[in-house]
Design a protein around this motif. Structure first.
Motif, PDB file in Angstrom:
ATOM      1  N   MET A   1     -33.452  45.569   1.048  1.00 14.45           N
ATOM      2  CA  MET A   1     -32.110  45.938   1.516  1.00 14.45           C
ATOM      3  C   MET A   1     -31.365  44.699   1.995  1.00 14.45           C
ATOM      4  N   ALA A   2     -30.142  44.534   1.542  1.00 13.42           N
ATOM      5  CA  ALA A   2     -29.329  43.386   1.940  1.00 13.42           C
ATOM      6  C   ALA A   2     -28.853  43.540   3.380  1.00 13.42           C
ATOM      7  N   PHE A  32     -26.364  39.745   0.608  1.00 10.35           N
ATOM      8  CA  PHE A  32     -25.395  40.833   0.573  1.00 10.35           C
ATOM      9  C   PHE A  32     -25.497  41.583  -0.751  1.00 10.35           C
ATOM     10  N   GLU A  33     -24.946  42.788  -0.741  1.00  7.86           N
ATOM     11  CA  GLU A  33     -24.701  43.535  -1.967  1.00  7.86           C
ATOM     12  C   GLU A  33     -23.191  43.748  -2.075  1.00  7.86           C
ATOM     13  N   VAL A  34     -22.695  43.810  -3.298  1.00 10.19           N
ATOM     14  CA  VAL A  34     -21.279  44.053  -3.542  1.00 10.19           C
ATOM     15  C   VAL A  34     -21.143  45.366  -4.300  1.00 10.19           C
ATOM     16  N   ILE A  35     -20.391  46.290  -3.734  1.00  8.38           N
ATOM     17  CA  ILE A  35     -20.137  47.573  -4.383  1.00  8.38           C
ATOM     18  C   ILE A  35     -18.654  47.649  -4.699  1.00  8.38           C
ATOM     19  N   VAL A  36     -18.322  47.557  -5.973  1.00  7.14           N
ATOM     20  CA  VAL A  36     -16.934  47.687  -6.417  1.00  7.14           C
ATOM     21  C   VAL A  36     -16.711  49.128  -6.841  1.00  7.14           C
ATOM     22  N   ARG A  55     -26.825  40.143 -10.049  1.00  3.53           N
ATOM     23  CA  ARG A  55     -27.483  41.422  -9.764  1.00  3.53           C
ATOM     24  C   ARG A  55     -27.014  42.057  -8.462  1.00  3.53           C
ATOM     25  N   ARG A  56     -26.338  41.284  -7.603  1.00  7.65           N
ATOM     26  CA  ARG A  56     -25.865  41.838  -6.342  1.00  7.65           C
ATOM     27  C   ARG A  56     -24.611  42.680  -6.502  1.00  7.65           C
ATOM     28  N   ARG A  77     -22.579  54.864  -0.671  1.00  7.78           N
ATOM     29  CA  ARG A  77     -23.522  54.315  -1.641  1.00  7.78           C
ATOM     30  C   ARG A  77     -24.199  53.037  -1.151  1.00  7.78           C
ATOM     31  N   SER A  78     -23.767  52.531  -0.023  1.00 13.74           N
ATOM     32  CA  SER A  78     -24.315  51.280   0.502  1.00 13.74           C
ATOM     33  C   SER A  78     -25.541  51.564   1.373  1.00 13.74           C
ATOM     34  N   GLN A  79     -26.291  50.493   1.685  1.00 12.29           N
ATOM     35  CA  GLN A  79     -27.520  50.662   2.439  1.00 12.29           C
ATOM     36  C   GLN A  79     -27.656  49.704   3.620  1.00 12.29           C
ATOM     37  N   SER A  80     -26.762  48.755   3.745  1.00 10.29           N
ATOM     38  CA  SER A  80     -26.943  47.681   4.717  1.00 10.29           C
ATOM     39  C   SER A  80     -26.531  48.104   6.130  1.00 10.29           C
ATOM     40  N   PRO A  81     -27.096  47.453   7.153  1.00  8.81           N
ATOM     41  CA  PRO A  81     -26.705  47.755   8.534  1.00  8.81           C
ATOM     42  C   PRO A  81     -25.312  47.257   8.895  1.00  8.81           C
ATOM     43  N   LEU A  82     -24.788  46.303   8.130  1.00  6.74           N
ATOM     44  CA  LEU A  82     -23.431  45.792   8.318  1.00  6.74           C
ATOM     45  C   LEU A  82     -22.618  46.090   7.076  1.00  6.74           C
ATOM     46  N   VAL A  83     -21.348  46.492   7.266  1.00  8.93           N
ATOM     47  CA  VAL A  83     -20.455  46.749   6.135  1.00  8.93           C
ATOM     48  C   VAL A  83     -19.146  46.009   6.348  1.00  8.93           C
ATOM     49  N   THR A  84     -18.563  45.611   5.254  1.00  7.94           N
ATOM     50  CA  THR A  84     -17.260  44.953   5.293  1.00  7.94           C
ATOM     51  C   THR A  84     -16.492  45.334   4.040  1.00  7.94           C
TER      52      THR A  84
END
Length: 231
Positions: A1-2, A32-36, A55-56, A77-84
């Protein structure tokens, strides 16, 4: 998890999305992961995202429902403890994520972190403007006797391109306003709720760039519509 989920709503911004993604991939902090979230675009923007060889980056699609719904879809759809959140025509300077992550790690009582940001092609320094208007730098909480003027200025610390949240804070308030495909003020709806209830950390340094010349709405847009403020 990112460590961080970067959520980008995309609607007909093919001209700018590559620049935005390049600014994310150029971050000095890479966990990080990027969700567009393609919000029913009619141009080649989604194809540009799909062609990115990293792949991110993940592309998800929805029928057009507005930016608030797109951001909320990305959050779910995200999984991280921080979001931006980063709009598809804005960009970050390379130290944006590292600075915010370090601030939140060093200040566990702060529930989000904001940086200064540049506005438009003239690169107006919004962080410096807010300091001149007596919005403190560092850890801060809105005082209970806040004046209308100070509240309006305090809302200026937020911007979709310049804020990193602990994800539970966004989830607590149900995310951004998303009814009736709202495309104006959907972010202020969330920001007012967070501002009244949480301590945060403000950095003055401009680490993001709001490219308002591509915006249809807002104070600096071609339509010259004014931002929503509390009454």
């Amino acid at each position: 998890m990112a460590d961080v989920s970067v959520i980008i709503p995309l609607y007909n911004k093919a001209r700018y999305i590559r620049r935005t993604l390049d600014s994310v991939l150029a971050q000095s902090y890479g966990d990080f992961e990027v969700i567009v979230v393609d919000d029913g675009s009619c141009d080649e923007g989604p194809d540009i995202v799909a062609g990115c060889d990293d792949r991110r980056i993940k592309l998800i699609r929805q029928d057009n429902a507005g930016p608030g719904a797109a951001r909320n879809h990305g959050t779910r759809r995200s999984q991280s403890p921080l979001v931006t959140y980063l709009d598809a025509d804005d960009e970050w300077l390379p130290e944006f994520l590292r600075t915010a992550v370090n601030i939140l790690a060093d200040n566990p009582d702060c529930d989000f972190a904001t940086s200064g940001y540049y506005i438009g092609p003239e690169k107006t320094d919004r962080g410096r403007q807010l300091t001149r208007r007596r919005i403190p730098v560092g850890p801060w909480r809105l005082p209970p006797d806040v004046s209308h003027e100070q509240l309006s200025c305090a809302l200026g610390v937020f911007h979709s391109c310049a804020t990193v949240y602990r994800r539970w804070v966004v989830e607590k308030y149900g995310g951004f306003y998303s009814k009736d495909a709202c495309n104006y003020g959907e972010d202020v709806y969330l920001w007012v709720q967070i501002l009244f209830g949480h301590k945060f950390y403000r950095s003055e340094s401009p680490l993001a760039w709001y490219h308002c010349e591509a915006s249809e709405l807002g104070l600096s847009s071609r339509r010259k519509s004014f931002p929503i403020e509390p009454s």
